[in-house]
Write a protein that holds these residues in place. Structure first.
Motif, PDB file in Angstrom:
ATOM      1  N   ALA A 150       0.845  -1.192   0.000  1.00  0.00           N
ATOM      2  CA  ALA A 150       0.000   0.000   0.000  1.00  0.00           C
ATOM      3  C   ALA A 150       0.884   1.247   0.000  1.00  0.00           C
ATOM      4  O   ALA A 150       2.022   1.214   0.482  1.00  0.00           O
ATOM      5  CB  ALA A 150      -0.914   0.002   1.225  1.00  0.00           C
ATOM      6  N   ASP A 151       0.376   2.339  -0.554  1.00  0.00           N
ATOM      7  CA  ASP A 151       1.156   3.570  -0.648  1.00  0.00           C
ATOM      8  C   ASP A 151       1.743   4.005   0.691  1.00  0.00           C
ATOM      9  O   ASP A 151       2.875   4.468   0.749  1.00  0.00           O
ATOM     10  CB  ASP A 151       0.313   4.705  -1.233  1.00  0.00           C
ATOM     11  N   ASP A 152       0.979   3.835   1.765  1.00  0.00           N
ATOM     12  CA  ASP A 152       1.471   4.243   3.090  1.00  0.00           C
ATOM     13  C   ASP A 152       2.249   3.127   3.796  1.00  0.00           C
ATOM     14  O   ASP A 152       2.622   3.259   4.956  1.00  0.00           O
ATOM     15  CB  ASP A 152       0.325   4.735   3.968  1.00  0.00           C
ATOM     16  N   ARG A 153       2.477   2.010   3.090  1.00  0.00           N
ATOM     17  CA  ARG A 153       3.259   0.863   3.567  1.00  0.00           C
ATOM     18  C   ARG A 153       2.625   0.166   4.779  1.00  0.00           C
ATOM     19  O   ARG A 153       3.274  -0.584   5.481  1.00  0.00           O
ATOM     20  CB  ARG A 153       4.688   1.279   3.878  1.00  0.00           C
ATOM     21  N   SER A 154       1.337   0.382   4.997  1.00  0.00           N
ATOM     22  CA  SER A 154       0.663  -0.199   6.151  1.00  0.00           C
ATOM     23  C   SER A 154       0.044  -1.563   5.863  1.00  0.00           C
ATOM     24  O   SER A 154      -0.433  -2.237   6.781  1.00  0.00           O
ATOM     25  CB  SER A 154      -0.437   0.743   6.643  1.00  0.00           C
ATOM     26  N   ALA A 155       0.024  -1.969   4.600  1.00  0.00           N
ATOM     27  CA  ALA A 155      -0.623  -3.228   4.227  1.00  0.00           C
ATOM     28  C   ALA A 155      -0.039  -3.763   2.933  1.00  0.00           C
ATOM     29  O   ALA A 155       0.524  -3.021   2.127  1.00  0.00           O
ATOM     30  CB  ALA A 155      -2.133  -3.020   4.060  1.00  0.00           C
ATOM     31  N   CYS A 160      -6.143  -7.259  -8.685  1.00  0.00           N
ATOM     32  CA  CYS A 160      -6.516  -7.951  -9.918  1.00  0.00           C
ATOM     33  C   CYS A 160      -5.884  -7.227 -11.103  1.00  0.00           C
ATOM     34  O   CYS A 160      -6.031  -6.013 -11.245  1.00  0.00           O
ATOM     35  CB  CYS A 160      -8.034  -7.981 -10.065  1.00  0.00           C
ATOM     36  N   GLU A 161      -5.197  -7.979 -11.951  1.00  0.00           N
ATOM     37  CA  GLU A 161      -4.562  -7.362 -13.111  1.00  0.00           C
ATOM     38  C   GLU A 161      -5.557  -7.025 -14.214  1.00  0.00           C
ATOM     39  O   GLU A 161      -5.281  -6.173 -15.056  1.00  0.00           O
ATOM     40  CB  GLU A 161      -3.436  -8.256 -13.634  1.00  0.00           C
ATOM     41  N   ALA A 162      -6.740  -7.640 -14.202  1.00  0.00           N
ATOM     42  CA  ALA A 162      -7.736  -7.373 -15.238  1.00  0.00           C
ATOM     43  C   ALA A 162      -8.497  -6.076 -14.978  1.00  0.00           C
ATOM     44  O   ALA A 162      -8.691  -5.274 -15.887  1.00  0.00           O
ATOM     45  CB  ALA A 162      -8.715  -8.539 -15.348  1.00  0.00           C
ATOM     46  N   CYS A 163      -8.918  -5.855 -13.732  1.00  0.00           N
ATOM     47  CA  CYS A 163      -9.748  -4.683 -13.430  1.00  0.00           C
ATOM     48  C   CYS A 163      -9.080  -3.690 -12.481  1.00  0.00           C
ATOM     49  O   CYS A 163      -9.653  -2.640 -12.194  1.00  0.00           O
ATOM     50  CB  CYS A 163     -11.100  -5.122 -12.860  1.00  0.00           C
ATOM     51  N   GLU A 164      -7.880  -4.038 -11.966  1.00  0.00           N
ATOM     52  CA  GLU A 164      -7.130  -3.206 -11.013  1.00  0.00           C
ATOM     53  C   GLU A 164      -7.814  -3.092  -9.648  1.00  0.00           C
ATOM     54  O   GLU A 164      -7.452  -2.259  -8.837  1.00  0.00           O
ATOM     55  CB  GLU A 164      -6.853  -1.800 -11.573  1.00  0.00           C
ATOM     56  N   GLY A 165      -8.795  -3.963  -9.393  1.00  0.00           N
ATOM     57  CA  GLY A 165      -9.483  -3.951  -8.098  1.00  0.00           C
ATOM     58  C   GLY A 165      -8.676  -4.661  -7.031  1.00  0.00           C
ATOM     59  O   GLY A 165      -7.972  -5.648  -7.302  1.00  0.00           O
ATOM     60  N   GLU A 166      -8.791  -4.187  -5.822  1.00  0.00           N
ATOM     61  CA  GLU A 166      -8.140  -4.807  -4.666  1.00  0.00           C
ATOM     62  C   GLU A 166      -9.004  -5.975  -4.188  1.00  0.00           C
ATOM     63  O   GLU A 166     -10.185  -5.791  -3.912  1.00  0.00           O
ATOM     64  CB  GLU A 166      -7.994  -3.768  -3.559  1.00  0.00           C
ATOM     65  N   THR A 167      -8.431  -7.174  -4.110  1.00  0.00           N
ATOM     66  CA  THR A 167      -9.201  -8.338  -3.674  1.00  0.00           C
ATOM     67  C   THR A 167      -8.831  -8.817  -2.276  1.00  0.00           C
ATOM     68  O   THR A 167      -9.516  -9.646  -1.720  1.00  0.00           O
ATOM     69  CB  THR A 167      -9.054  -9.515  -4.668  1.00  0.00           C
ATOM     70  N   ALA A 168      -7.730  -8.297  -1.737  1.00  0.00           N
ATOM     71  CA  ALA A 168      -7.354  -8.637  -0.366  1.00  0.00           C
ATOM     72  C   ALA A 168      -6.401  -7.577   0.172  1.00  0.00           C
ATOM     73  O   ALA A 168      -5.640  -6.957  -0.583  1.00  0.00           O
ATOM     74  CB  ALA A 168      -6.688 -10.013  -0.298  1.00  0.00           C
ATOM     75  N   ARG A 169      -6.465  -7.389   1.486  1.00  0.00           N
ATOM     76  CA  ARG A 169      -5.591  -6.456   2.192  1.00  0.00           C
ATOM     77  C   ARG A 169      -5.091  -7.177   3.447  1.00  0.00           C
ATOM     78  O   ARG A 169      -5.888  -7.649   4.246  1.00  0.00           O
ATOM     79  CB  ARG A 169      -6.361  -5.193   2.564  1.00  0.00           C
ATOM     80  N   TYR A 170      -3.784  -7.252   3.585  1.00  0.00           N
ATOM     81  CA  TYR A 170      -3.158  -7.899   4.724  1.00  0.00           C
ATOM     82  C   TYR A 170      -2.366  -6.851   5.501  1.00  0.00           C
ATOM     83  O   TYR A 170      -1.451  -6.246   4.963  1.00  0.00           O
ATOM     84  CB  TYR A 170      -2.224  -9.024   4.279  1.00  0.00           C
ATOM     85  N   GLU A 171      -2.752  -6.636   6.760  1.00  0.00           N
ATOM     86  CA  GLU A 171      -2.088  -5.606   7.588  1.00  0.00           C
ATOM     87  C   GLU A 171      -1.222  -6.227   8.650  1.00  0.00           C
ATOM     88  O   GLU A 171      -1.336  -7.346   8.990  1.00  0.00           O
ATOM     89  CB  GLU A 171      -3.148  -4.715   8.205  1.00  0.00           C
TER      90      GLU A 171
END
Length: 171
Positions: A150-155, A160-171
């Protein structure tokens, strides 16, 4: 000889309660090694994946890990969309060892009721290209993904490479 106490290693962001690299602390030059602790429902990897050049070895020390495996990309992608289960399920219990060949698509998950502790090794250390597949709700398919910070390096994010949607976030 190098020695480390896994309880003293820093866990990295990602799937799994504990995800600690042993590679740098042990000064490994030719292989990668990790210590994992997975609570029920957690995964060893960010998704179904294959390494271009690296084979992996998983030693389940406690609990059990259920691997979904596929012989090739086509089967891994199709299984995510049609539910036909074109792969194989392999349960690896405490005291057992499993190997994933380079190019084999796989993901290990703790589908049990107790924590699973796993030692994983991959060789060569330079795995080559990673092909990572995850389910994307927006695309309604299992699609290629990339992992990024993540831009703020928090996660750590799965994108997804097809739609650029975020499918998971790990913090």
């Amino acid at each position: 000889m190098e020695k480390v106490d896994v309880d003293e290693l820093e866990s990295r962001m990602g799937p799994g309660t504990v995800r600690a690299s042993l590679t740098k602390p042990l000064g490994l030059a030719n292989l990668g090694a990790n210590h994992y602790e997975l609570d029920p429902g957690e995964s060893l990897a960010f998704g179904v994946h294959a390494h271009e050049h690296q084979e992996e070895l998983f030693v389940v020390q406690s609990g059990a890990v259920t691997f979904e495996t596929y012989p090739d990309r086509e089967a891994a992608v199709a299984s995510g969309t049609d539910g036909e289960g074109r792969g194989e399920t392999v349960v690896v219990e405490a005291g057992e060892v499993a190997r994933a060949a380079s190019g084999e698509y796989q993901r290990g998950r703790n589908e049990g009721d107790e924590r699973a502790v796993v030692f994983g090794v991959g060789a060569p250390q330079n795995a080559g290209d990673l092909d990572l597949l995850r389910e994307c709700d927006a695309c309604e398919a299992r699609t290629a993904h990339r992992i990024e910070l993540a831009d703020d390096r928090s996660a750590v994010l799965a994108v997804c490479e097809a739609c650029e949607g975020e499918t998971a976030r790990y913090e």
